[in-house]
Design a protein around this motif. Structure first.
Motif, PDB file in Angstrom:
ATOM      1  N   CYS A 157       0.850  -1.188   0.000  1.00 33.21           N
ATOM      2  CA  CYS A 157       0.000   0.000   0.000  1.00 33.21           C
ATOM      3  C   CYS A 157       0.887   1.239   0.000  1.00 33.21           C
ATOM      4  CB  CYS A 157      -0.921  -0.003   1.223  1.00 33.21           C
ATOM      5  SG  CYS A 157      -2.041   1.415   1.302  1.00 33.21           S
ATOM      6  N   ARG A 158       0.397   2.289  -0.629  1.00 34.71           N
ATOM      7  CA  ARG A 158       1.116   3.562  -0.664  1.00 34.71           C
ATOM      8  C   ARG A 158       0.275   4.640   0.009  1.00 34.71           C
ATOM      9  NH1 ARG A 158       5.329   5.488  -3.459  1.00 34.71           N
ATOM     10  NH2 ARG A 158       5.390   3.616  -4.754  1.00 34.71           N
ATOM     11  N   MET A 159       0.916   5.467   0.802  1.00 34.11           N
ATOM     12  CA  MET A 159       0.232   6.582   1.452  1.00 34.11           C
ATOM     13  C   MET A 159       0.984   7.866   1.197  1.00 34.11           C
ATOM     14  SD  MET A 159      -1.073   7.116   5.357  1.00 34.11           S
ATOM     15  CE  MET A 159      -2.027   8.593   5.751  1.00 34.11           C
ATOM     16  N   ILE A 203      -7.024  -7.415   4.276  1.00 30.34           N
ATOM     17  CA  ILE A 203      -6.034  -6.423   4.697  1.00 30.34           C
ATOM     18  C   ILE A 203      -6.316  -5.056   4.072  1.00 30.34           C
ATOM     19  CG2 ILE A 203      -4.333  -6.762   2.863  1.00 30.34           C
ATOM     20  CD1 ILE A 203      -2.149  -6.588   4.976  1.00 30.34           C
ATOM     21  N   GLU A 204      -7.083  -5.020   2.982  1.00 31.15           N
ATOM     22  CA  GLU A 204      -7.422  -3.739   2.366  1.00 31.15           C
ATOM     23  C   GLU A 204      -8.173  -2.849   3.351  1.00 31.15           C
ATOM     24  OE1 GLU A 204      -6.508  -2.568  -0.463  1.00 31.15           O
ATOM     25  OE2 GLU A 204      -5.728  -4.310  -1.547  1.00 31.15           O
ATOM     26  N   HIS A 205      -9.069  -3.439   4.137  1.00 31.83           N
ATOM     27  CA  HIS A 205      -9.804  -2.658   5.132  1.00 31.83           C
ATOM     28  C   HIS A 205      -8.882  -2.192   6.244  1.00 31.83           C
ATOM     29  CE1 HIS A 205     -13.217  -4.426   3.050  1.00 31.83           C
ATOM     30  NE2 HIS A 205     -14.001  -3.578   3.677  1.00 31.83           N
ATOM     31  N   LEU A 206      -7.841  -2.978   6.527  1.00 29.49           N
ATOM     32  CA  LEU A 206      -6.898  -2.567   7.558  1.00 29.49           C
ATOM     33  C   LEU A 206      -6.046  -1.395   7.070  1.00 29.49           C
ATOM     34  CD1 LEU A 206      -6.697  -3.770  10.355  1.00 29.49           C
ATOM     35  CD2 LEU A 206      -4.613  -4.929   9.665  1.00 29.49           C
ATOM     36  N   TRP A 207      -5.717  -1.360   5.780  1.00 27.67           N
ATOM     37  CA  TRP A 207      -5.027  -0.200   5.223  1.00 27.67           C
ATOM     38  C   TRP A 207      -5.881   1.049   5.388  1.00 27.67           C
ATOM     39  CZ3 TRP A 207      -0.443  -1.468   5.367  1.00 27.67           C
ATOM     40  CH2 TRP A 207       0.154  -2.498   4.679  1.00 27.67           C
ATOM     41  N   ASP A 208      -7.150   0.913   5.113  1.00 23.59           N
ATOM     42  CA  ASP A 208      -8.051   2.049   5.246  1.00 23.59           C
ATOM     43  C   ASP A 208      -8.106   2.535   6.689  1.00 23.59           C
ATOM     44  OD1 ASP A 208     -10.101   3.756   3.899  1.00 23.59           O
ATOM     45  OD2 ASP A 208     -11.413   2.835   5.383  1.00 23.59           O
ATOM     46  N   GLU A 209      -8.177   1.602   7.625  1.00 26.16           N
ATOM     47  CA  GLU A 209      -8.189   1.970   9.039  1.00 26.16           C
ATOM     48  C   GLU A 209      -6.883   2.650   9.431  1.00 26.16           C
ATOM     49  OE1 GLU A 209      -9.219   2.212  13.108  1.00 26.16           O
ATOM     50  OE2 GLU A 209     -10.427   1.905  11.308  1.00 26.16           O
ATOM     51  N   LEU A 210      -5.776   2.151   8.928  1.00 22.60           N
ATOM     52  CA  LEU A 210      -4.473   2.740   9.240  1.00 22.60           C
ATOM     53  C   LEU A 210      -4.381   4.177   8.727  1.00 22.60           C
ATOM     54  CD1 LEU A 210      -1.579   2.398  10.321  1.00 22.60           C
ATOM     55  CD2 LEU A 210      -0.957   1.480   8.076  1.00 22.60           C
ATOM     56  N   LYS A 211      -4.833   4.401   7.499  1.00 23.09           N
ATOM     57  CA  LYS A 211      -4.769   5.748   6.923  1.00 23.09           C
ATOM     58  C   LYS A 211      -5.669   6.707   7.685  1.00 23.09           C
ATOM     59  CE  LYS A 211      -3.584   4.294   2.205  1.00 23.09           C
ATOM     60  NZ  LYS A 211      -4.030   4.280   0.798  1.00 23.09           N
ATOM     61  N   ALA A 268       4.625   7.690  12.198  1.00 23.71           N
ATOM     62  CA  ALA A 268       3.211   7.652  12.579  1.00 23.71           C
ATOM     63  C   ALA A 268       2.552   6.360  12.110  1.00 23.71           C
ATOM     64  CB  ALA A 268       2.488   8.864  11.992  1.00 23.71           C
ATOM     65  N   LEU A 269       2.909   5.899  10.911  1.00 25.12           N
ATOM     66  CA  LEU A 269       2.347   4.664  10.393  1.00 25.12           C
ATOM     67  C   LEU A 269       2.721   3.472  11.263  1.00 25.12           C
ATOM     68  CD1 LEU A 269       2.915   5.222   6.564  1.00 25.12           C
ATOM     69  CD2 LEU A 269       0.692   4.967   7.679  1.00 25.12           C
ATOM     70  N   VAL A 270       3.983   3.398  11.658  1.00 17.90           N
ATOM     71  CA  VAL A 270       4.439   2.290  12.511  1.00 17.90           C
ATOM     72  C   VAL A 270       3.715   2.320  13.855  1.00 17.90           C
ATOM     73  CG1 VAL A 270       6.404   1.344  13.758  1.00 17.90           C
ATOM     74  CG2 VAL A 270       6.675   2.098  11.391  1.00 17.90           C
ATOM     75  N   GLN A 271       3.599   3.505  14.430  1.00 15.37           N
ATOM     76  CA  GLN A 271       2.945   3.626  15.734  1.00 15.37           C
ATOM     77  C   GLN A 271       1.472   3.231  15.659  1.00 15.37           C
ATOM     78  OE1 GLN A 271       3.393   7.484  17.509  1.00 15.37           O
ATOM     79  NE2 GLN A 271       2.375   6.910  19.414  1.00 15.37           N
ATOM     80  N   GLU A 272       0.788   3.690  14.623  1.00 23.51           N
ATOM     81  CA  GLU A 272      -0.632   3.368  14.492  1.00 23.51           C
ATOM     82  C   GLU A 272      -0.834   1.899  14.115  1.00 23.51           C
ATOM     83  OE1 GLU A 272      -2.970   5.167  15.435  1.00 23.51           O
ATOM     84  OE2 GLU A 272      -1.952   7.087  15.679  1.00 23.51           O
ATOM     85  N   TRP A 273       0.077   1.354  13.316  1.00 21.08           N
ATOM     86  CA  TRP A 273      -0.019  -0.068  12.947  1.00 21.08           C
ATOM     87  C   TRP A 273       0.121  -0.947  14.179  1.00 21.08           C
ATOM     88  CZ3 TRP A 273      -1.465  -3.146   9.059  1.00 21.08           C
ATOM     89  CH2 TRP A 273      -1.032  -4.472   9.054  1.00 21.08           C
ATOM     90  N   ASP A 274       1.066  -0.616  15.024  1.00 26.39           N
ATOM     91  CA  ASP A 274       1.246  -1.389  16.251  1.00 26.39           C
ATOM     92  C   ASP A 274       0.052  -1.221  17.196  1.00 26.39           C
ATOM     93  OD1 ASP A 274       3.691  -2.218  15.301  1.00 26.39           O
ATOM     94  OD2 ASP A 274       4.833  -0.671  16.379  1.00 26.39           O
ATOM     95  N   GLY A 275      -0.669  -0.111  17.070  1.00 27.21           N
ATOM     96  CA  GLY A 275      -1.800   0.141  17.950  1.00 27.21           C
ATOM     97  C   GLY A 275      -3.093  -0.535  17.528  1.00 27.21           C
ATOM     98  N   ILE A 276      -3.114  -1.117  16.329  1.00 24.11           N
ATOM     99  CA  ILE A 276      -4.318  -1.830  15.877  1.00 24.11           C
ATOM    100  C   ILE A 276      -4.426  -3.151  16.621  1.00 24.11           C
ATOM    101  CG2 ILE A 276      -5.457  -2.921  13.911  1.00 24.11           C
ATOM    102  CD1 ILE A 276      -4.226  -0.840  12.114  1.00 24.11           C
ATOM    103  N   ARG A 277      -5.531  -3.377  17.282  1.00 21.73           N
ATOM    104  CA  ARG A 277      -5.688  -4.579  18.102  1.00 21.73           C
ATOM    105  C   ARG A 277      -5.952  -5.807  17.235  1.00 21.73           C
ATOM    106  NH1 ARG A 277     -10.086  -3.741  22.506  1.00 21.73           N
ATOM    107  NH2 ARG A 277     -11.314  -3.282  20.633  1.00 21.73           N
ATOM    108  N   GLN A 278      -5.577  -6.952  17.750  1.00 19.83           N
ATOM    109  CA  GLN A 278      -5.736  -8.202  17.015  1.00 19.83           C
ATOM    110  C   GLN A 278      -7.205  -8.554  16.840  1.00 19.83           C
ATOM    111  OE1 GLN A 278      -3.523  -9.742  15.372  1.00 19.83           O
ATOM    112  NE2 GLN A 278      -4.755 -11.518  14.756  1.00 19.83           N
ATOM    113  N   VAL A 279      -8.067  -8.076  17.743  1.00 25.45           N
ATOM    114  CA  VAL A 279      -9.493  -8.368  17.608  1.00 25.45           C
ATOM    115  C   VAL A 279     -10.041  -7.757  16.326  1.00 25.45           C
ATOM    116  CG1 VAL A 279     -10.163  -6.341  18.969  1.00 25.45           C
ATOM    117  CG2 VAL A 279     -11.716  -8.291  18.808  1.00 25.45           C
ATOM    118  N   THR A 280      -9.483  -6.615  15.901  1.00 21.79           N
ATOM    119  CA  THR A 280      -9.895  -5.997  14.635  1.00 21.79           C
ATOM    120  C   THR A 280      -9.475  -6.867  13.459  1.00 21.79           C
ATOM    121  OG1 THR A 280      -9.665  -3.792  15.619  1.00 21.79           O
ATOM    122  CG2 THR A 280      -9.729  -3.915  13.220  1.00 21.79           C
TER     123      THR A 280
END
Length: 342
Positions: free
Chosen positions: A152-154, A278-286, A305-317
């Protein structure tokens, strides 16, 4: 203000009891003009109901209305002007474009922003439909062994076009209502990641600039060797890699490497981002990165910021997205291989 028959009966009863129009208006919370109008109508007609009104004659017949609706249904991308011109060309009826829009609205047809999706050929649809039918009855334990991956590109100053602005008529080009853009998004970064029911990989950034990009060699050394192979050992012998049909994924060197290390891949149909959770997870990350205050100002800040937010996504999501695979397969089957809401 229009009065009901019950209110008109109350007005007449109070006036016949000797109350003044002003007193009746105050008691019933109506204007004195409404009281006078009701009583005058009662004296003229002896009834409490409103006089029947003559509505404006429609400028289109029932056949014209059916033609307008059917023309729009045959081609949903026609504008009101297009349907207006088609009505004049075929039936010789000239009406305004606003009349056409009103007729469509009467049939609950209103203009909306169209959903977008990749252009699919008949071959693409057939491959997607076949894949969905083969994996429709997969259990959650079978999906547990799959690692869903994607790139993915941001952009630093990108937009998901979801933003809205509240404005008054005539303020479209007011400076406070502009959404300013930056050439080439002000810089961007490309990233790779994978998710499964058991967890998610690290976020890997692909080098950009001259000579950059995800080549087959970089894909093998930086991603497959460093992240996919160790993750496969974590999953076990049933591990399956899901990646799309990008050139770096389907190259001979990549395919040979996967055979050498004993990693099975999923035969993924082309142009099927709606089936990859994972496409929906990219959207959530952005969304999370764009919501940060202050916003990243440089590409390095964007990566952090991307690394920090990626690590903050819970496994339940992540689990919720992967558990939706059965619904995704059902949606593809209902669409006969076409694009879906996912």
């Amino acid at each position: 203000m229009d009065t009901t028959s019950a209110e008109a009966a109350q007005v007449v009863a109070f006036l016949q009891q000797g109350l003044s129009q002003r007193a009746v208006a105050a008691q019933l919370n109506l204007s004195q003009f409404a009281i006078s109008r009701v009583y005058r109508r009662f004296l003229e007609t002896g009834a409490f109901n409103r006089r029947p009104r003559t509505s404006r004659q429609r400028c289109t017949s029932e056949r014209d209305d059916r033609f307008i609706v059917s023309t729009s249904l045959r081609n949903r991308h026609l504008t009101g002007v297009d349907v207006q011109q088609e009505l004049r060309r075929v039936r010789g009826v000239t009406v305004s474009e606003w009349t056409v829009r009103r007729r469509l609205k009467e049939d609950n047809l209103t203009p909306k922003r169209p959903a977008t999706g990749p252009k699919l050929t008949a071959g693409h649809r057939q491959a997607r439909l076949q894949f969905a039918r083969e994996h429709l009855n997969w259990s959650i334990d079978q999906w547990r062994s799959v690692l869903f991956t994607d790139e993915c590109r941001m952009c630093l100053h990108g937009s998901d076009r979801r933003g809205r602005v509240y404005r008054r008529p005539g303020e479209r080009f007011a400076q406070c209502c502009f959404a300013e853009t930056v050439a080439y998004g002000g810089g961007s970064c490309m990233m790779w990641a994978g998710i499964s029911l058991e967890g998610k990989t690290e976020l890997v950034f692909v080098p950009g600039g001259r000579g950059g990009g995800l080549t087959a060699e970089r894909y093998i050394t930086d991603i497959l060797t460093d992240h996919v192979v160790p993750y496969g050992g974590f999953i076990g012998e049933s591990f399956v890699l899901m990646h799309d049909n990008a050139r770096c994924h389907t190259s001979r060197n990549t395919q040979q490497f996967l055979v050498d290390v004993g990693i099975r891949t999923m035969d993924w149909p082309a142009l099927s981002p709606d089936m990859n959770p994972i496409e929906h997870l990219w959207d959530e990350l952005k969304r999370r990165v764009r919501a940060r205050n202050p916003a990243p100002l440089t590409v390095d800040e964007l990566k952090a910021a991307l690394v920090q937010e990626w690590d903050g996504i819970r496994q339940v999501t992540v689990k919720k997205l992967i558990r939706s695979m059965k619904n995704r397969m059902q949606a593809v089957i209902r669409a006969r291989g076409g694009n879906t809401k996912y």
